[in-house]
Design an enzyme around this catalytic site. Structure first.
Site, PDB file in Angstrom:
ATOM      1  N   ASN A   7      -4.199   4.928   8.769  1.00 52.86           N
ATOM      2  CA  ASN A   7      -3.113   5.170   7.822  1.00 52.86           C
ATOM      3  C   ASN A   7      -3.389   6.532   7.182  1.00 52.86           C
ATOM      4  O   ASN A   7      -4.238   6.652   6.305  1.00 52.86           O
ATOM      5  CB  ASN A   7      -3.114   4.049   6.773  1.00 52.86           C
ATOM      6  N   ARG A  90      -0.004   3.810  11.200  1.00 54.78           N
ATOM      7  CA  ARG A  90       1.073   3.496  10.257  1.00 54.78           C
ATOM      8  C   ARG A  90       1.945   4.742  10.124  1.00 54.78           C
ATOM      9  O   ARG A  90       1.459   5.815   9.767  1.00 54.78           O
ATOM     10  CB  ARG A  90       0.496   3.139   8.896  1.00 54.78           C
ATOM     11  N   HIS A 179       8.020  -0.425   3.132  1.00 56.76           N
ATOM     12  CA  HIS A 179       7.128  -1.592   3.037  1.00 56.76           C
ATOM     13  C   HIS A 179       7.478  -2.657   4.073  1.00 56.76           C
ATOM     14  O   HIS A 179       7.166  -3.835   3.899  1.00 56.76           O
ATOM     15  CB  HIS A 179       7.190  -2.274   1.631  1.00 56.76           C
ATOM     16  N   ARG A 240       7.374   5.588 -10.548  1.00 57.64           N
ATOM     17  CA  ARG A 240       8.735   5.831 -10.060  1.00 57.64           C
ATOM     18  C   ARG A 240       9.721   5.039 -10.898  1.00 57.64           C
ATOM     19  O   ARG A 240       9.419   3.931 -11.335  1.00 57.64           O
ATOM     20  CB  ARG A 240       8.848   5.458  -8.586  1.00 57.64           C
ATOM     21  N   GLU A 383      -1.189  -5.308   5.859  1.00 54.85           N
ATOM     22  CA  GLU A 383      -0.424  -4.424   6.737  1.00 54.85           C
ATOM     23  C   GLU A 383      -1.273  -3.977   7.929  1.00 54.85           C
ATOM     24  O   GLU A 383      -0.769  -3.818   9.033  1.00 54.85           O
ATOM     25  CB  GLU A 383       0.070  -3.213   5.941  1.00 54.85           C
TER      26      GLU A 383
END
Ligand code: AMP
Length: 396
Positions: A7, A90, A179, A240, A383
């Site tokens: 990743n 990823r 996601h 965010r 993940e």
């Protein structure tokens, strides 16, 4: 069969090496500050870990260090690199073309390049990882696992924005959502825990971390998600903003006269940090709220309310809901967020069992009351395992 999962961020690289016989993690680690002064790597093999500071100018150098650690006399878990069957990457954005994971080919690399304008921070870093790996292990297949792929089942009524249609046709302005690997993993795992097929369930997955999103997963397919073309919409996140209306953005643009600054405000200075003025980390907010800090309490309240609104909205989207799943740092660990997120939803059959929820963290569990029509679950996301499984499927 051994699979390396990578990743890559712009200055970081996370990795895990899986033995797919039993899906065991043999080693994992993190390289940080690639190309920046103070580069370092942390590598662990079982309970043993090593940390080193060393010069790491680019991703090619980072990958060389990782491969040396994986084969080193003390840190290693491989006799030689031939044992690595495939590498799973990823990839944040696969655009509309990539609705599932894909073997890395020139055409897939071109697709990832074509999506750079949609994910300018992530896709270039993901590509660096692919290219560095091709150099280091030529002939070993790579598999691209896209964060956007799972959401490609969303219907147009969920992904088209209410702006002139030509912006979709010409510029591909639409909701993509992210996601996806996490939402896919936890929805499938929740169905297993409930002893049902995912195709028979309407599930709302709440991935609540530093970045957060909720998804409506209807019979195993994503039909809506709170993230959009970018990563700011939906619920309040660490830094965010979550949903704000266009007027707010236009006002900020007019006032600051600098779009870069506006982007920085919405991505890096908003959310829990912006509202509380304390931190982007929920643990700090909860601690401050306990000490009576009003803005920390407000940040918590906004977080709970926005999640609750999305849960009710997605139940409406699917004409009902069978299970709500909490995952990621906040979803797995913050009992008060889980409680706040479902409080008041008894009218739609959602009833938490406080004794199962209070203090519970980091493991799989069903935390709804026995008579709750809707099951509430905690399912830690994984993940990397999902990427390893897809890689095995495609490269095996
Ligand atoms: P992630 O991005 O998935 O690593 O999640 C990071 C978020 O999870 C941060 O806001 C952390 O404060 C939050 N988190 C992690 N552990 C806890 C905890 N024990 N209680 C509350 N929040 C937590």
């Amino acid at each position: 069969m051994k699979i390396l999962v990578l990743n890559c961020g712009s200055s970081s690289l996370k990795y895990q090496l899986f033995d797919m016989n039993g899906e065991v993690v043999l080693a994992k680690g993190l390289v940080e500050r690639i190309g920046i002064a103070g580069s370092r790597v942390k590598h662990s093999k079982g309970a043993d870990s090593v940390a080193r500071e060393t010069d790491i100018p680019d991703h090619t150098a980072a990958i060389k260090i990782v491969l040396d650690l994986l084969t080193g006399p003390e840190t290693g878990v491989l006799k030689n690199l031939d044992e690595i069957t495939a590498v799973g990457h990823r990839i944040v954005h696969g655009g509309e073309k990539n609705d599932k994971s894909a073997l890395v080919t020139d055409s897939v690399i071109k697709d990832i390049e074509d999506c750079i304008s949609l994910a300018p921070l992530h896709n270039p870093a993901n590509l660096m990882g692919i290219r560095a790996m091709q150099k280091a292990l030529p002939g070993v297949p790579g598999v691209a696992v896209f964060d956007t792929a799972f959401h490609q089942t969303m219907p147009p009524k969920a992904f088209i924005y209410g702006i002139p249609y030509e912006y979709y046709e010409k510029d591909k302005v639409r909701r993509y959502a992210f996601h996806g690997t996490s939402h896919a993993f936890v929805s499938a795992r929740a169905a297993e825990i409930l002893g049902k097929s995912v195709e028979s369930l309407r599930i709302i997955t709440c991935h609540l971390g530093n970045g957060s999103s909720l998804a409506a997963v209807d019979c195993g397919k994503s039909v809506d998600c709170s993230l959009g073309m970018g990563t700011t919409p939906g619920i309040l996140m660490g830094t965010r903003c979550g949903d704000v209306d266009a007027s707010v953005i236009l006002y900020l643009a007019e006032k600051e006269k600098d779009l870069g600054k506006v982007s920085d405000i919405l991505h890096k200075q908003s959310g829990l940090l912006g509202v509380s003025g304390i931190s982007s980390d929920l643990r700090d907010i909860e601690e401050a709220a306990d000490k009576g800090n009003e803005r920390a309490k407000l940040a918590n309240e906004i977080l709970y309310t926005t999640i609750r609104k999305y849960i009710a909205a997605y139940a409406a989207v699917m004409s009902g809901v069978d299970a709500i799943v909490f995952t990621a740092g906040i979803g797995e660990n913050s009992d008060r967020t889980r409680k706040g997120a479902v409080e008041g939803l008894e009218f739609m059959g959602v009833k938490l069992d406080d004794s199962k929820n209070n203090g519970f963290r980091g493991k799989e569990a069903i935390i709804s009351a026995a008579d709750s029509k809707v099951k509430i679950l905690v399912v830690p996301t994984n993940e990397e395992l999902m990427i390893a499984r897809d890689t095995r499927k495609l490269a095996g």
